[in-house]
Design a protein around this motif. Structure first.
Motif, short mmCIF file in Angstrom:
data_model
loop_
_atom_site.label_atom_id
_atom_site.label_comp_id
_atom_site.label_asym_id
_atom_site.label_seq_id
_atom_site.Cartn_x
_atom_site.Cartn_y
_atom_site.Cartn_z
N ASN A 1 62.03 -21.07 112.00
CA ASN A 1 61.93 -20.10 110.90
C ASN A 1 62.68 -18.80 111.14
O ASN A 1 62.67 -17.91 110.30
CB ASN A 1 60.46 -19.79 110.61
CG ASN A 1 59.75 -21.00 110.04
OD1 ASN A 1 58.78 -21.47 110.59
ND2 ASN A 1 60.28 -21.54 108.95
N VAL A 2 63.34 -18.70 112.27
CA VAL A 2 64.09 -17.48 112.55
C VAL A 2 65.27 -17.31 111.58
O VAL A 2 65.56 -16.22 111.12
CB VAL A 2 64.53 -17.44 114.04
CG1 VAL A 2 65.69 -16.49 114.27
CG2 VAL A 2 63.35 -17.04 114.91
N MET A 3 65.94 -18.43 111.25
CA MET A 3 67.05 -18.33 110.31
C MET A 3 66.80 -19.06 108.98
O MET A 3 67.54 -18.86 108.03
CB MET A 3 68.36 -18.84 110.94
CG MET A 3 68.92 -17.95 112.04
SD MET A 3 69.15 -16.20 111.58
CE MET A 3 70.40 -16.29 110.31
N ASN A 4 65.78 -19.90 108.92
CA ASN A 4 65.53 -20.64 107.68
C ASN A 4 64.42 -20.00 106.87
O ASN A 4 63.45 -19.50 107.43
CB ASN A 4 65.14 -22.09 108.00
CG ASN A 4 66.27 -22.81 108.70
OD1 ASN A 4 67.44 -22.56 108.41
ND2 ASN A 4 65.94 -23.66 109.65
N GLU A 5 64.57 -20.06 105.58
CA GLU A 5 63.58 -19.45 104.70
C GLU A 5 62.26 -20.22 104.77
O GLU A 5 62.24 -21.45 104.78
CB GLU A 5 64.10 -19.45 103.26
CG GLU A 5 63.21 -18.65 102.34
CD GLU A 5 63.85 -18.39 100.98
OE1 GLU A 5 64.92 -18.97 100.68
OE2 GLU A 5 63.26 -17.61 100.22
#
Ligand code: TXA
Ligand code: MG
Length: 341
Positions: free
Chosen positions: A216-220
């Motif tokens: 979830n660091v880069m994905n919504e």
């Protein structure tokens, strides 16, 4: 009434004692750390920590990080459950690093937002450390910004947002790092980065090879999706103006920006090397594309600056998602509310 203290040149002993006392007795104090400014309260007092949520307009299910000034304080508030946690603590604290540990009962539920864990951080900034020592208690402190807005990296940027809402504000000048601490939780034996920062994945892997970054660091985060850190769900770091993140190699980015500029009165937040070629009416410089430390330090300040220009759109040049670049891109993708071209 908010009291202002200027510790940019040196820390005044009487004044820092006064700020520590204010915290101990349940007040709110804004103070610098090496990452961003924090808005602090006595982490052991439920009523005091509640005031932080009100002042920031923060969602009540988003827990606060607790700041300590020495190793002994860790086990007063949390449990170190395994050797991996112990290793991370000895390797990265003090510094821009937060570890999520099992909390002890002294930490009220307002701080942990109902979770059984607590984020613990030992800042290296001298003013922050002195403040904790003078208070004699751990200090719960999220970043000092109205929820959703860019974090404060100078006192000037946040002064107005909090004037009259806190007991004291300490000016410690511009912070040295500019992005919030790396947040790590050991999940099933694997150190997992929940929020990237100055302490990078590569740094952690040198100590524990299997360390990884949460998806979830880069994905919504999708609606109703279970997340490891409540902060992942919220709108963050965002200017009021609409922002778009421009990805790709240098020439590709310049092309995309020039296409947009033909039809919109946009401000470009970009790199020094590309300014001339982009040739925008409004250009806010992040620093050099090869000096990510400089970019990190400038980031929130420059987003606020672009936001003050009165344009319709802000176009932001992205960087590679590795090393410190991952932390920069994690903030930018949220500032752009996942709008990427
Ligand atoms: O550098 C920093 O960490 C700054 C300075 C002031 O120390 N503080 C900061 O706090 O950035 P804040 O509240 O803006 O961000 C804390 C993040 C949030 O995303 C929150 O969800 C997460 O850490 N967090 C806090 N406690 C947690 C917990 N028990 N479990 C999982 N995530 C947690
Ligand atoms: Mg924050």
């Amino acid at each position: 009434m908010t009291q202002f203290y200027d510790f940019r040149q040196n820390i005044n002993d009487n004044e820092i004692r006064h700020c520590g006392k204010a915290i101990k007795e349940g007040g709110l104090v804004i103070f610098p750390t090496e990452t961003v400014y924090g808005i602090g309260a006595n982490a052991l007092l439920e009523e005091a920590t509640k005031k932080i949520y009100t002042a920031k307009g923060r969602a009540s299910d988003n827990p606060l990080i607790v700041h300590i000034s020495n190793y002994n304080m860790i086990e007063e508030i949390a449990e170190i459950s395994n050797e991996i946690e112990a290793k991370l603590i000895s390797s990265f604290m003090p510094g821009p690093f937060t570890i999520i540990l099992k909390k002890k009962d002294v930490i009220p539920h307002t701080v942990s937002a109902g979770l059984e864990t607590v984020g613990v951080r030992m800042p290296s900034n001298e003013i922050a450390r002195r403040l904790i020592e003078e208070a004699g208690v751990p200090i719960a402190a999220p970043s000092a910004n109205i929820s959703g807005r860019p974090s404060g990296t100078t006192l000037q940027d946040i002064k107005e947002e909090f004037d009259g809402k806190v007991d004291a504000m300490i000016d410690g000048g511009v912070v040295t790092i500019g992005l919030e601490s790396t947040v790590v939780k050991v999940i099933d034996g694997t150190p997992t980065i929940l929020r990237p920062g100055k302490v990078t994945l590569e740094d952690i892997q040198k100590v524990i090879a299997k360390a990884k970054v949460s998806d979830n660091v880069m994905n919504e985060v999708q609606k109703d999706q279970k997340v490891e850190s409540p902060g992942m769900k919220y709108r963050h770091y965002a200017p009021k103006t609409e922002c778009i993140l421009i990805k790709g190699e240098r020439q590709e980015q310049i092309q995309k920006i020039q296409d947009k500029l033909r039809t919109t009165n946009a401000c470009v937040v970009g790199f020094k090397e590309d300014k001339e070629e982009i040739n925008a009416k409004h250009f806010v410089c992040l620093g050099s594309r090869i000096n990510l430390e400089e970019v990190a330090k400038n980031l929130f300040m420059k987003l606020r600056k672009a936001d003050s220009l009165g344009v319709k759109l802000i176009l932001i040049q992205g960087t590679k998602e590795e090393g410190l670049g991952l932390a920069i891109m994690n903030r930018l993708i949220r500032a752009c509310e996942y709008k990427v071209i």
